[in-house]
Design a protein around this motif. Structure first.
Motif, short mmCIF file in Angstrom:
data_model
loop_
_atom_site.label_atom_id
_atom_site.label_comp_id
_atom_site.label_asym_id
_atom_site.label_seq_id
_atom_site.Cartn_x
_atom_site.Cartn_y
_atom_site.Cartn_z
N UNK A 74 9.58 4.71 68.99
CA UNK A 74 10.72 3.84 69.28
C UNK A 74 11.05 3.89 70.77
N UNK A 75 11.14 5.12 71.31
CA UNK A 75 11.49 5.26 72.73
C UNK A 75 10.43 4.61 73.61
N UNK A 76 9.17 4.83 73.25
CA UNK A 76 8.08 4.24 74.02
C UNK A 76 8.15 2.72 73.99
N UNK A 77 8.46 2.21 72.77
CA UNK A 77 8.59 0.76 72.63
C UNK A 77 9.69 0.23 73.53
N UNK A 122 8.49 0.30 77.11
CA UNK A 122 7.57 -0.81 77.43
C UNK A 122 8.36 -2.09 77.62
N UNK A 123 9.36 -2.27 76.74
CA UNK A 123 10.17 -3.47 76.86
C UNK A 123 10.95 -3.47 78.16
N UNK A 124 11.22 -2.25 78.67
CA UNK A 124 12.02 -2.15 79.90
C UNK A 124 11.15 -2.28 81.16
N UNK A 170 9.40 -4.72 82.54
CA UNK A 170 9.69 -5.82 83.47
C UNK A 170 10.99 -5.61 84.24
N UNK A 171 11.96 -4.97 83.57
CA UNK A 171 13.23 -4.71 84.26
C UNK A 171 13.03 -3.62 85.31
N UNK A 172 12.31 -2.58 84.91
CA UNK A 172 12.07 -1.46 85.83
C UNK A 172 11.29 -1.94 87.05
N UNK A 173 10.37 -2.87 86.83
CA UNK A 173 9.55 -3.40 87.92
C UNK A 173 10.43 -3.90 89.06
N UNK A 174 11.56 -4.48 88.65
CA UNK A 174 12.47 -5.00 89.66
C UNK A 174 13.11 -3.90 90.49
N UNK A 175 13.22 -2.69 89.87
CA UNK A 175 13.85 -1.59 90.60
C UNK A 175 12.88 -0.85 91.50
#
Lengths: 673, 385
Positions: free
Chosen positions: B196-199, B202-204, B206-211
């Motif tokens: 669940x956490x990994x999922x 992974x979903x995050x 694209x958001x993290x990429x921005x940071x």
């Protein structure tokens, strides 16, 4: 899973152990992945990376060979490699570039422009790359720098070779010059891509470039990531360029140049048996050293804008109507065709009428009755109108070809032109017009369509003198395709196939031109006791004389602007009774052949007969010696170009290793020390 | 088995001499062997000179060894009692450098102690292991099974990880999260929860990429295609692969690594020291070093399994995992398996903080080993069975 407290403890321990095995297996997998990657990089792909590593590390440098010297027929150096002392500065070896340059400026002359260029280059290049401050230092300057070396940190003196032409302009057109390689010169020879490399751009330097160039050596050096040379790994010496003797006699070449003064003129002097060219002067000339150095815009403009065309090699590239110097060929054509007999006379009233056209003799009131010898001696035009009319243009052309006219003589210089010998077919083919009889008459006195180069005229004269189909040559060697020199095969000289009596009568006429009482060049007879010269004057019009001008009186040459004056020509051979040397002189817009060209030929021929270069080797005292500033360099020294450019510094000859910097300069993300 | 142990051992009241005798000197030997390889490589990195790196690294190792032994002597129950305070202090230091950095003193991530430059993010690697072990020591499997029970330790992980990521130090942040994940796993957290956490992670992405900072993005992109830009950001990886690959099976010989010594290889004394070693000693040398590391890892696992208390087990496995992550991330990075993240090769790369962190970690590991039979209650006290 619900157990007592102790049981729970035990479960936790069991679960831990179970999971530890799983974790261990996971880590083992990852370690195996690392080992696998190692195997892939270091075994499977190893060869590829080894190649890349060597490419990283090893730099192959070309060592340009010293260019072969050019010497004259007696070994007098004509083109040499001069020692070129250069002062360089290395940024990383000096604390303060400005102070070092100031100190250097107190010792040798440094212009502000030099300084600015040096500072600019130093900023652009890496700290260990030497930048040239000045080239061509004198011995004095070099010595002063060496003495003051302790005060000049980062200043080094470097010795290279530079092409030098010790006789300056005198040999410019024959030898040509070397200059920086241009885009069009690139042939794939890597030498040509070396910065600072020089290539023959004109004359013999160009024609024999491959032989003179030699082959480059190579030096494999190890470089680090920033391109600094660490050590030399391997060195293969190249092959120096071959020394090439030319057939010229430096003394005659220089003397001829002197005699020509300011005239825009050509002189070709050659041996009538071997065809060896002893002097070939195109005046005015240029300084080939300046081309090597690089011309300024102003210098270039001055050369291009000069109406005396100093850049044209006139002996092979200038085409002139031969004028009366063509009359021997016309006479021989007529004699061989049997349309005249030598003793037949023609009456010259000063002009000849053909149809409704009138053809004038240069002598307004005519020569009266003249035979062939007299017609040549006095250069009677009407006589030659008559015989040209009888023999016809095609037979004149055929005879012209036998004397080397109308085709390139192929002496082995760039930009040689072929001249023009007109025929009926030629006119039909190029102008699409029928041939007019009047044009035959005009051709009979070497005007109209007929064009010759001074070299062709000299060749023609040599053939008249020897009766053999001699060809002019500038070298005793020929170059094969791969750039090696081979002795020139001695030509089997074909006789021209002209009846001896015909040749004799024409030669007699040429003898009379100079030595006869009424000869047109009688004032230019040789003064040397017992040696006579035979020759023929010629004057070729560069403009058309109109009917109205003829009525008011033809303007004298002196009255005309320079570029409308007639070309003055003279061809000669000597000694008259046993010919050895032939020469052709063409003075552009010089006026008359007898007044402007013959005296030059006389002086040159007199000198030539005196020196007699074909038969006599000069004594050491007679040889020319080089001016002292042209001390030739030892042929082993490195050549300019090796040290030029960022990636072309061989620090050591003995392979001394330069210590690496204590810390690599590569920067990285600041994380920790 | 515990029934057969003497109560004295279970109570853990050993004399200093007994404790010293209990230290796993063979493990110390292997650690020193690896450090010795490091000294040789640093000698080579300086083109055959002890200065400037090898000699200083030796001093640091000596100091580190002392620190390790001192920590090994500390009772593991003391370590457990101090686990939260240590975590708290290191966390405050971490916040401190972050605040100092953000108020305009530059991107300095360390506190200069003169002798060492103390880098809180490195210390956090050990402090977090101790704190998590402390937390899970008292947890039964039912406790661990409750999702809300996992919220406090997750905060304990993500708070420092976020600070480190913000510094920005992607490598250390990843190590903190991965190392903690292993402790969670070993504490008994169900695998699907990781899923669940990994999922979510992974979903995050694209958001993290921005940071991510530009240079971090560049590193990831470069990793994906290093040959694309051989003289720019891909230069390091490419040169590293060239140096490594050209070493072949048996290498070019000690001090003979051309790529390393001619400076084609960047950072040969720190992050890329493994490359230099593999260039000079080939695959053979690389595998030998890897084997030495594996030996130390096996020791770690053995100590963890041998421990009679959950705290010891989790500390040992946590320290071992941190050690493993150093090794794996560094070697995978220099071989182009993962992006360049700037993680040193443990015990070999030149650098003080990582050495100190590792030796403190090994000290904790050793303490667990020395006190492996100690009985520990939920709060770390002695508990009669």
């Amino acid at each position: 899973m619900l157990r007592s407290s102790n049981g729970r403890q035990g479960d936790r321990a069991k679960l831990f152990s179970r999971r530890a095995i799983g974790l261990g297996a996971g880590k083992a997998t990852l370690v195996a992945a690392l080992a696998g990657r190692m195997y892939y990089l270091q075994v499977v792909e190893s060869d590829r990376y080894k190649t890349l590593a060597e490419e990283n590390r090893i730099n192959i440098r070309l060592l340009p060979p010293p260019r072969g010297r050019l010497v004259d027929r007696f070994g007098v150096p004509l083109a040499i490699n001069k020692q070129n002392f250069r002062v360089l500065i290395v940024r990383e070896q000096t604390d303060n570039v400005d102070m070092t340059l100031d100190a250097l400026g107190r010792i040798i002359d440094l212009t502000d422009r030099d300084r600015q260029r040096v500072v600019r280059e130093l900023e652009r290049k890496r700290g260990f790359v030497p930048v040239t401050v000045r080239e061509n230092l004198s011995w004095d300057e070099m010595a002063r720098i060496q003495v003051n070396a302790p005060d000049l940190p980062g200043v080094i003196i470097d010795e290279g070779l530079a092409r030098a032409y010790p006789w300056g302009e005198d040999f410019a057109h024959v030898l040509g010059y070397v200059a920086a390689v241009s885009e069009d010169d690139l042939t794939g020879d890597p030498l040509l891509e070396l910065p600072g490399f020089r290539i023959g751009k004109a004359g013999i330097e160009k024609e024999f470039d491959l032989a003179l160039r030699g082959t480059g050596g190579t030096s494999q050096v190890e470089v680090n990531a920033v391109g600094r040379v660490i050590r030399e790994l391997r060195r293969e010496e190249g092959e120096p360029g071959a020394e090439l003797p030319v057939t010229l006699d430096a003394r005659l070449q220089r003397y001829t140049t002197e005699v020509l003064g300011d005239e825009s003129a050509s002189v070709v002097l050659m041996d009538v048996h071997t065809g060896e060219v002893l002097a070939m002067v195109s005046n005015p000339a240029y300084d080939p050293n300046a081309f090597n150095r690089g011309l300024s815009h102003a210098e270039w403009q001055a050369l291009v804008g000069n109406d005396h065309a100093p850049l044209t090699n006139k002996p092979v590239g200038g085409q002139y109507a031969p004028g009366s110097t063509y009359k021997m060929v016309v006479a021989l054509a007529a004699l061989e065709a049997g349309v005249i007999k030598p003793e037949n006379t023609v009456y010259c009233p000063g002009h000849m009428t053909l149809g409704n056209q009138r053809f004038h003799c240069w002598k307004r009131w005519g020569h009266g009755n003249v035979d062939l010898v007299e017609a040549l001696a006095q250069s009677c035009d009407v006589y030659f109108y008559e015989i040209a009319k009888r023999v016809g243009i095609d037979r004149i052309a055929e005879m012209s070809h036998r004397f080397g006219l109308g085709r390139p003589v192929d002496v082995g210089l760039p930009h040689e032109r072929s001249g023009l010998v007109p025929t009926v077919a030629w006119k039909r083919a190029t102008l699409d017009q029928p041939w007019h009889k009047g044009e035959t008459l005009v051709a009979g006195i070497g005007q109209g369509y007929v064009l010759t180069t001074p070299l062709q005229l000299a060749t023609m004269t040599a053939r008249l003198a020897s009766g053999l189909a001699v060809k002019p040559v500038l070298t005793r060697h020929v170059m094969t395709k791969d750039g090696t020199l081979a002795p020139r095969p001695s030509p089997e000289l074909e006789p021209l196939g002209i009846a001896r009596q015909s040749m004799d009568i024409v030669r007699k006429g040429m003898h009379e031109v100079v030595n006869g009482a009424r000869g047109t060049a009688r004032s230019s007879a040789l003064e040397t006791e017992g040696v006579e010269m035979a020759g023929k004057t010629g004057t070729s019009q560069v403009r058309r004389i109109t009917m109205s001008e003829r009525q008011t009186g033809v303007l004298k040459n002196e009255e005309l602007p320079w570029k409308y004056r007639d070309h003055a020509l003279f061809v000669a051979y000597a000694p008259a009774e046993n010919p050895r040397y032939a020469c052709a002189v063409v003075v552009e817009h010089g006026g008359g052949g007898s007044t402007a060209a013959a005296p030059i030929a006389k002086k040159v021929m007199e000198k030539c007969v005196l020196l007699d270069p074909s038969r006599r080797h000069p004594s050491p005292e007679e040889m020319l010696t080089l001016p002292p500033e042209n001390r030739p360099a030892p042929e082993t020294a490195a050549v300019d170009g090796a040290q030029d450019g960022e990636a072309a510094v061989i620090v050591d000859d003995d392979g001394r290793t330069i210590p690496l910097p204590a810390r690599p300069p590569a920067a990285r993300n600041p994380r920790e020390t | 088995m515990s029934e057969f142990l003497s109560p004295r051992l279970r109570r853990g009241d050993m004399t200093f001499g007994e404790k010293l005798w209990q230290v796993s000197w063979s493990l110390v030997f292997f650690i020193s062997l690896i450090a010795g390889v490091g000294f040789l490589m640093l000698y080579s990195a300086a083109n055959g000179a002890w200065d400037p790196w090898a000699s200083r690294q030796m001093v640091r190792y000596a100091v580190g060894l002392g620190v390790m032994l001192v920590i090994a002597m500390i009772d593991v129950r003391q370590l457990m009692r101090w686990a939260y305070p240590i975590y708290g202090v290191v966390f405050v230091l971490l916040v401190g450098v972050e605040v100092r950095g953000s108020i305009g003193m530059g991107a300095q991530r360390w506190i200069d102690l003169g002798f060492f430059q103390l880098q809180p993010s490195e210390l956090m690697k050990v402090a977090l292991v101790l704190a998590l072990a402390r937390y899970f020591h008292g947890a039964s499997l039912e406790d661990v099974g409750r999702p809300f029970y996992l919220v406090p330790p997750m905060l304990m992980v993500f708070a420092p990880a976020a600070l480190v990521l913000k510094q920005p130090d992607l490598g250390t942040a990843l190590m903190l999260i991965a190392g903690s994940g292993v402790i969670f796993f070993m504490a008994g957290v169900r695998l699907w929860k990781f899923g669940v956490v990994l999922g979510l992670a992974v979903a995050a992405v694209p958001i993290a990429w921005g940071f991510l900072r530009d240079y971090q993005k560049a590193r990831v992109l470069t990793f994906l295609n290093p040959e694309n830009d051989p003289l720019g950001t891909g230069y390091h990886i490419l040169q590293s692969k060239i140096a490594l690959g050209s070493g072949g099976v048996f290498g070019k010989g000690f001090l003979q690594g051309t790529q390393s010594h001619l400076n084609f290889l960047p950072e040969r004394q720190t992050d890329f020291i493994f490359t230099m070693m593999a260039e000079e000693f080939g695959m053979a040398g690389g595998l030998v070093l890897l084997a030495l590391y594996v030996v130390v890892l096996i020791y770690g696992f053995a100590i963890a399994i041998r421990s009679r208390h959950q705290f010891g087990r989790l500390v040992a496995i946590g320290i071992t995992t941190t050690f493993f992550l150093y090794i794996f991330i560094n070697i995978a990075m220099v071989m182009g398996l993962i992006p360049v993240v700037g993680v040193p090769l443990p015990l070999i790369s030149y650098g003080g903080t990582a050495m100190l962190t590792l030796m403190i970690g090994f000290g904790c590991l050793m303490s667990v080993h020395v006190h492996r039979d100690v009985q520990m209650g939920r709060r770390g006290g002695y508990e009669e069975p």
